[in-house]
Structure formats: C-alpha cells, structure tokens
Design a protein around this motif. Structure first.
Motif, mmCIF file in Angstrom:
data_model
loop_
_atom_site.group_PDB
_atom_site.id
_atom_site.type_symbol
_atom_site.label_atom_id
_atom_site.label_comp_id
_atom_site.label_asym_id
_atom_site.label_seq_id
_atom_site.Cartn_x
_atom_site.Cartn_y
_atom_site.Cartn_z
ATOM 1 N N UNK A 117 43.272 33.503 36.306
ATOM 2 C CA UNK A 117 43.603 33.831 34.920
ATOM 3 C C UNK A 117 43.215 35.263 34.593
ATOM 4 N N UNK A 118 42.077 35.704 35.141
ATOM 5 C CA UNK A 118 41.616 37.060 34.895
ATOM 6 C C UNK A 118 41.784 37.910 36.136
ATOM 7 N N UNK A 119 42.497 39.051 36.044
ATOM 8 C CA UNK A 119 42.663 39.904 37.227
ATOM 9 C C UNK A 119 41.368 40.602 37.636
ATOM 10 N N UNK A 120 40.326 40.517 36.783
ATOM 11 C CA UNK A 120 39.044 41.144 37.100
ATOM 12 C C UNK A 120 38.008 40.129 37.575
ATOM 13 N N UNK A 121 38.426 38.922 37.825
ATOM 14 C CA UNK A 121 37.496 37.912 38.333
ATOM 15 C C UNK A 121 37.108 38.236 39.773
ATOM 16 N N UNK A 122 36.025 37.602 40.246
ATOM 17 C CA UNK A 122 35.547 37.886 41.606
ATOM 18 C C UNK A 122 36.593 37.513 42.638
ATOM 19 N N UNK A 123 37.284 36.386 42.403
ATOM 20 C CA UNK A 123 38.308 35.970 43.355
ATOM 21 C C UNK A 123 39.477 36.925 43.387
ATOM 22 N N UNK A 124 39.908 37.413 42.226
ATOM 23 C CA UNK A 124 41.031 38.342 42.166
ATOM 24 C C UNK A 124 40.680 39.665 42.841
ATOM 25 N N UNK A 125 39.454 40.126 42.646
ATOM 26 C CA UNK A 125 39.039 41.381 43.272
ATOM 27 C C UNK A 125 38.966 41.245 44.787
ATOM 28 N N UNK A 126 38.460 40.091 45.242
ATOM 29 C CA UNK A 126 38.402 39.866 46.698
ATOM 30 C C UNK A 126 39.798 39.787 47.287
ATOM 31 N N UNK A 127 40.727 39.203 46.538
ATOM 32 C CA UNK A 127 42.101 39.115 46.993
ATOM 33 C C UNK A 127 42.723 40.508 47.102
ATOM 34 N N UNK A 128 42.406 41.362 46.139
ATOM 35 C CA UNK A 128 42.907 42.738 46.190
ATOM 36 C C UNK A 128 42.318 43.495 47.378
ATOM 37 N N UNK A 129 41.046 43.240 47.679
ATOM 38 C CA UNK A 129 40.408 43.875 48.834
ATOM 39 C C UNK A 129 41.042 43.380 50.137
ATOM 40 N N UNK A 130 41.375 42.079 50.179
ATOM 41 C CA UNK A 130 42.010 41.529 51.375
ATOM 42 C C UNK A 130 43.354 42.195 51.627
ATOM 43 N N UNK A 131 44.006 42.602 50.534
ATOM 44 C CA UNK A 131 45.305 43.267 50.645
ATOM 45 C C UNK A 131 45.176 44.621 51.334
ATOM 46 N N UNK A 132 43.974 45.198 51.283
ATOM 47 C CA UNK A 132 43.741 46.514 51.874
ATOM 48 C C UNK A 132 42.973 46.416 53.194
ATOM 49 N N UNK A 133 42.788 45.204 53.723
ATOM 50 C CA UNK A 133 42.011 45.029 54.946
ATOM 51 C C UNK A 133 42.743 45.651 56.133
ATOM 52 N N UNK A 134 42.010 46.409 56.916
ATOM 53 C CA UNK A 134 42.572 47.036 58.101
ATOM 54 C C UNK A 134 42.502 46.047 59.264
ATOM 55 N N UNK A 135 43.554 45.978 60.055
ATOM 56 C CA UNK A 135 43.603 45.002 61.148
ATOM 57 C C UNK A 135 43.077 45.559 62.467
ATOM 58 N N UNK A 136 42.590 46.810 62.493
ATOM 59 C CA UNK A 136 42.164 47.408 63.761
ATOM 60 C C UNK A 136 41.003 46.642 64.392
ATOM 61 N N UNK A 137 39.913 46.481 63.662
ATOM 62 C CA UNK A 137 38.736 45.821 64.236
ATOM 63 C C UNK A 137 38.961 44.343 64.519
#
Length: 310
Positions: free
Chosen positions: A243-263
């Motif tokens: 419901x909130x784009x600033x919730x902990x889950x939403x922020x983690x989801x946004x971070x997952x979107x930027x996860x690098x696959x190299x390591x």
C-alpha cells in the motif's frame, strides 16, 4: 550389606550378557534395544537434560534463523541470504560444541540432519516456483537428498552397534563415504559449497535476465512488466504488493530491481562442481545403505529359518 553384595554379583553376568547381545550379532545386527538394557537413573542420581545441551541449543537457533529466512525469501533476497547463510554456518559450530563439551548425542545428530534436509528442501521449493520448467530437476534433488540421508541414518541406527553415529562410516563399506564423513574439512567444504550453489541460484532469480527473461519483458506502453511470480519479483508493481511505496518491503523490492548478477554468477559457477559431486555422494550413500539393509534382511531370514538354498 554382605547379602546385598552377593545379590549384585549374581546379577552381573546376566546384565553383561544382555548388554553384549544388544551390541551386535556377528558384528552386524543388534539383538536387543539399547534403551531396554540401559539402567534408568535412580532417585539419588541427577538426570541430564539432553534438550538443553549446548549443541542442541545451537540447533534450535539454526531453526529459528532458517524460519526467519523463509519469511523474507519471497521479497527480501539480501536479508534472506544472510539469515540462511548464518543458519548453515552454525552447522559447523554445533559439531565443535559437541566435541568441546563432550555432549555428542543421537538426538543432536538427528536434529542436525533433519534441519539440514528441511532448510535445503525449502530453498529448492522456492527455486521450483521461480523456474517451473526446471521444477522436476529441483524436485529430484529434494527426493535424492531426503532418500539418501534417511536410508543412511536408518541403516546406521538399525544395523550399527549401540551408540553408532551416521557420521561413523567404516572404510571397508565405502571409501568415498569414509573420506566424506571422517574428514571435517571435506565435509565442511562440500556442505558449504552445496548450499552456496543454491543460494547463488536464488539470488540469480532476482537479478539475472538470462535465467529469468521475464525481468526484461516490456509492457504495451513500453514500461517494465510486472509479475508476482517468484523468481521475477523485481517485475511486480510495487503498488500491487504494498500500500505504501515507502514501506520496508517496497524499498527492498526496489533494491532487488537494482541487484547486480555478477557475484551470484561467480558463487554459482564456483560451487557448481562441488554441488554435482555432492549429488554423486548422495547416490553412493543411498546405494550403500540399501545394500547394508539388504544384508540385515538376509541374516534375519537365516535366523528365522526363512532362507531358501538354491
């Protein structure tokens, strides 16, 4: 007092005989149950609480961390990987604590194995849902892991001598299993690399368009597609999940979107050969346990007069 001493001496031979019968028959099968022959503690003796031994407390901690990692698994890859990794690393600590405090127990060994099997199976279940086309492979790995270790432990506890551990493998039965279980470094490396391989796959399900093409699927309006399918959670619209784009889950989801696959690719690539070798060891372990159980069946049938000579 003298009469009591004679009574005790008279009872000693039969007690020794019972204990001997419970240990082995032809060095293979136990005639009696150790529980039946062990003396119960008297009222003057203090009974130990096996469940509160330090290795078992570490085992309970592993379970708590594993459950927490499962909670974070669908949407929090970094938190999940950290908790899962700590739970796996504690597997080596409980063995050290058991030796240091002289608290090695059958309950602790079974708890340790069950925890390992369950945590790995849960991670493979997630990978099955992440890549449905490969689900049969992950399901096969779960089945092999459970069948191999269950048969090995059952054969060890039912066929081995009293107090036998599943990690005490005689070299005459299998050189491979002897090296695997008796060399602590080898055992640690194989178990660690096996788990790292699946953790790497888990992280790739969040970061690699090669394995998860849906990460790059476009929508009709040109924006990034959204899917709640496990394995491509970075594509799910945040508004559809939180419901909130600033919730902990939403922020983690946004971070997952930027996860690098190299390591994750590096981890998976390095661990892959060891993981494959671990599956081969599981096959060897299952075959050897099956043969050991069959040997016991043959001996029992001979003792009961059921065997037929051809």
């Amino acid at each position: 007092m003298a009469g009591r001493g004679k009574k005790q001496k008279a009872s000693e031979p039969s007690e020794i005989q019972d204990n001997h019968a419970s240990t082995s028959s032809n060095g293979t099968i136990r005639k009696g149950s150790p529980r039946r022959n062990q003396r119960a503690p008297t009222s003057g003796e203090q009974s130990e609480n096996i469940f509160l031994f330090w290795p078992n407390i570490i085992g309970y901690t592993r379970i708590v961390l594993a459950v927490a990692s499962l909670y974070y698994m669908p949407l929090h890859p970094r938190t999940c990987s950290l908790l899962y990794s700590i739970s796996c690393l504690l597997d080596a600590l409980d063995g050290y604590a058991a030796r240091f405090y002289n608290q090695s127990t059958t309950f602790g060994a079974v708890l340790d194995m069950v925890t390992d099997r369950c945590t790995t199976a849960c991670l493979l279940v997630f990978l099955s849902s992440a890549w449905p086309r490969w689900a049969i492979l992950f399901q096969g790995l779960i089945s092999l892991d459970l069948a191999s270790h269950y048969m090995h432990m059952y054969a060890t506890l039912s066929m081995g001598e009293s107090g036998q551990s599943h990690k005490k493998v005689d070299s005459s039965r299998s050189w491979i299993l002897y090296q695997y279980y008796n060399n602590k470094i080898v055992l640690f490396v194989f178990c660690t690399m096996n788990e790292l391989f699946f953790i790497g796959l888990y992280l790739l399900s969040f970061s690699s368009p090669t394995l998860s093409p849906s990460l790059l699927q476009p929508t009709p309006d040109g924006a990034t597609a959204g899917s709640a399918q496990p394995g491509s959670p970075a594509l799910a619209p945040i508004s559809a999940l939180f419901a909130s784009p600033w919730s902990a889950g939403a922020l983690e989801l946004a971070r997952a979107n930027k996860m690098d696959s190299f390591w994750p690719w590096v981890i998976t690539g390095i661990a892959a050969p060891v993981m494959a070798a671990k599956q081969f060891i599981n096959i060897v372990q299952m075959v050897k346990a099956s043969k050991w159980l069959a040997e016991g069946d043959i001996i029992r049938r001979r003792q009961l007069g059921l065997s037929k000579t051809r």
